[in-house]
Design a protein around this motif. Structure first.
Motif, PDB file in Angstrom:
ATOM      1  N   GLY A   1      -3.439   8.109  -6.681  1.00  7.44           N
ATOM      2  CA  GLY A   1      -3.290   7.905  -5.239  1.00  7.44           C
ATOM      3  C   GLY A   1      -4.626   7.980  -4.520  1.00  7.44           C
ATOM      4  N   ALA A   2      -4.587   8.623  -3.386  1.00  4.09           N
ATOM      5  CA  ALA A   2      -5.755   8.636  -2.518  1.00  4.09           C
ATOM      6  C   ALA A   2      -6.919   9.417  -3.114  1.00  4.09           C
ATOM      7  N   ASN A   3      -6.656  10.225  -4.133  1.00  4.38           N
ATOM      8  CA  ASN A   3      -7.742  10.971  -4.768  1.00  4.38           C
ATOM      9  C   ASN A   3      -8.529  10.116  -5.747  1.00  4.38           C
ATOM     10  N   ASP A   4      -7.933   9.004  -6.156  1.00  2.71           N
ATOM     11  CA  ASP A   4      -8.584   8.133  -7.126  1.00  2.71           C
ATOM     12  C   ASP A   4      -9.490   7.168  -6.383  1.00  2.71           C
ATOM     13  N   PRO A   5     -10.799   7.283  -6.594  1.00  2.00           N
ATOM     14  CA  PRO A   5     -11.731   6.420  -5.838  1.00  2.00           C
ATOM     15  C   PRO A   5     -11.521   4.944  -6.118  1.00  2.00           C
ATOM     16  N   ALA A   6     -10.805   4.622  -7.174  1.00  2.00           N
ATOM     17  CA  ALA A   6     -10.573   3.211  -7.490  1.00  2.00           C
ATOM     18  C   ALA A   6      -9.237   2.724  -6.943  1.00  2.00           C
TER      19      ALA A   6
END
Lengths: 436, 174
Positions: free
Chosen positions: B48-53
């Motif tokens: 989700g939003a924690n994944d920079p990709a």
């Protein structure tokens, strides 16, 4: 020939004079008719048993059509001195003169199965003569409203000398849902808001439908492909297809030429919006403008030789007229504020438009050379004028602002009087022609 | 080259799946089973939003939108800074495509606002192209004043509605 003098109080806004008129009953619509003409509708006679309800309904609708123009004032039935029991017996003019009815309409309705017929006569009370011949309309019982509108159109037309507009339809966008996620679908209705029929579902945004000149087709902008494109919809079958436009990212703001052979529209490419014409017969595209400014909302003149459109080439939205064969555009709007969504009048002499100035929106009209500009309405958001078939009334969208804001359709006559709401939860009206 | 191939594979994979465009394009309900990220990728340690990709990261941390002055399609300095971040992200995450939506506030006529939204979307696209994002990965669309996100009738809301939003898409551009 007895010459009579029938005086209708009129005040011409620009000449500033009262005008006396002679000859038979005639209401001359000027910019300033301020005294509605008193008329009476004798309850239509039911000539068959099944026609009783319809006769009453038609009587009321004929009176309502005329009353709602603001040009006529109905004399209530409780003021009538006498009411003829049959359609054929003579009208006692003195009884109608006594209550100052200048025009009297009477009619009869008969029903046979699912078919019906309506007869009517119109009387010029002060001359004691019929105004025009008696007329009869026949059709299905289901279409009774159309027959009432036809009676009212005939009366309007005989008294004013101009075409009517009651037996006409309006295509528009029916709205539902909240303001942030508004659902929009195409719908068609009678000019007075009756007989609503949906033409599309609300799966994709649809905008700004426009009738073909004879009302058989509708052009509109649809997001059903995910991107705005122009669709053509057949009103009878509700079948639709995408219009083959010139290649571009977004096509919108379409309008038919008056002979229905061409479609003019806006195409956006690389952020630049210009005007194009597609010939429906040959499929050829013609680019009309090339400026880096926004050119949109085109509308043909009745003879098809010119278009009026809006452009921000001067730095703000203004109205321009140019030849359909291209060339120099001539600016016609010079008042305060911004001008958009121009529409050429059916008579060819005026342009209706949206004006935006100092936080207010107005529907207005001006002559095609830009003179005699008049703002007819004022609200926090009025836009998108459409002319009645006879060019006397303008329908437009009025939107209230804020979270609970909704759109509705309103009409106003071109003198700026008789402002009235037509239907709610609706936008982008396009008034079609008088029906055959 | 490898990246291109992978992007094509993703495209082909997704073309058989349900529509992945933002919900405003149609009536598709949520939970259509299509993941927001590249389906070919192995399970990421972050989600989700924690994944920079992730597109969520793009929208929330990079910033998916830029705002405009009244009747303007000129990018502000703040807008350019946001778009610099978008360009970097799009260069790093080259599997993704972008649909750039242009919007207007309600203080204008319908047609003009459609054209104005097209201008705003194009201003963003041109800036991203100037920062190295291939134009073939982007498509623009204008919603005019049809999709406000703030509904009050004053400048506080209008200023947020005059926007261009970059929607990250792993699906096609049409």
């Amino acid at each position: 020939m007895v010459v009579r003098f029938l005086t209708i109080l009129m005040m011409c806004l620009f000449a500033g004079a009262s005008v006396a008129q002679d000859g038979p009953l005639r209401l001359t619509i000027t910019d300033g008719v301020i005294e509605p003409l008193p008329f009476a509708v004798v309850p239509f006679v039911a000539e068959t048993g099944e026609a009783e309800q319809l006769a009453g309904d038609i009587t009321r609708l004929v009176a309502q059509d005329l009353n709602n123009t603001g040009l006529f004032r109905e004399i209530p039935a409780n003021a009538f001195i006498s009411v003829p029991a049959t359609f054929s017996e003579a009208l006692p003019y003195t009884d109608w003169r006594a209550i100052n009815a200048q025009a009297v309409i009477r009619g009869a309705v008969s029903v046979s199965g699912d078919q019906m017929a309506v007869k009517f006569r119109l009387y010029d009370v002060f001359s004691g003569e019929e105004l025009g011949e008696g007329l009869q309309f026949a059709g299905t019982v289901q279409g009774w409203r159309r027959m009432a509108h036809k009676v009212a159109d005939a009366a309007y037309s005989r008294i004013t000398g101009e075409g009517g507009y009651f037996d006409s339809r309006v295509v528009y966008v029916a709205e539902s849902g909240t303001k942030g996620q508004r659902l929009k679908r195409l719908a068609i209705m009678d000019f007075d808001g009756a007989n609503v029929q949906f033409l599309t579902d609300s799966a994709a945004i649809v905008l700004a439908p426009r009738f073909s000149p004879n009302g058989d087709r509708v052009l509109y902008t649809s997001y059903e492909t995910g991107f705005p494109r122009i669709n053509v919809l057949d009103v009878a079958s509700v079948g639709r297809q995408q219009l083959a436009t010139a290649p571009g990212e977004m096509a919108f703001s379409p309008r038919f030429s008056r002979d229905a052979s061409k479609v003019i529209y806006s195409l956006a490419n690389g952020g630049n919006t210009d005007l194009y014409i597609t010939d429906l017969t040959t499929g050829q595209n013609q680019r009309l403008t090339t400026a880096p400014s926004i050119e949109t909302a085109p509308s043909f003149s009745p003879d098809g030789s010119q278009i009026v459109f809006e452009s921000d080439r001067s730095g703000s939205q203004q109205l321009y007229i140019m030849s359909t064969s291209g060339g120099e555009a001539r600016r016609i709007s010079f008042g305060d504020g911004r001008y958009g969504s121009p529409v050429w009048s059916p008579r060819g002499d005026q342009i209706a438009f949206t004006n935006q100035n100092a936080g207010r929106f107005h529907i207005g009209v001006m002559r095609t050379d830009g003179t005699e500009e008049r703002l007819l309405t004022s609200s926090s958001l009025d836009e998108g004028p459409s002319w009645s078939p006879n060019g006397r009334v303008i329908m437009f969208t009025r939107e209230t602002l804020g979270e609970t804001g909704t759109s509705s359709l309103w009409s106003v006559d071109i003198a700026g009087r008789n402002l009235r709401q037509v239907v709610s939860n609706a936008s982008d009206p396009a008034w079609g022609p008088l029906q055959p | 080259m490898r990246t291109t191939t992978k992007a094509l594979m993703v495209l082909l994979t997704l073309s058989t799946a349900a529509c992945t465009r933002p919900d405003r394009f149609g009536d598709e309900a949520d939970g259509s089973g299509v993941s927001a990220g590249p389906v070919a990728a192995a399970p990421a340690p972050l989600s989700g939003a924690n994944d920079p990709a992730s597109p969520e990261f793009f929208a929330q941390t990079i910033g998916d939108r830029v705002l405009f002055a009244v009747d303007s399609s000129t990018l502000t300095d703040a807008g350019k800074a946001t778009l610099d971040g978008q360009a970097t992200w799009l260069s790093t995450n080259s599997d993704y495509l972008a649909i750039i939506e242009g919007h207007a506030d309600e203080q204008g006529t319908r047609e003009y606002n459609l054209a104005l939204g097209a201008r705003r979307a194009n201003a963003v696209r041109e800036y991203l192209v100037s920062k190295g994002v291939p134009s073939t990965r982007m498509r623009t669309i204008s919603y005019g004043k049809e999709r406000p996100i703030e509904l009050c009738a004053d400048e506080a809301c209008y200023s947020k509605n005059r926007r261009a939003v970059t929607i990250i898409s792993s699906g096609g551009l049409s």
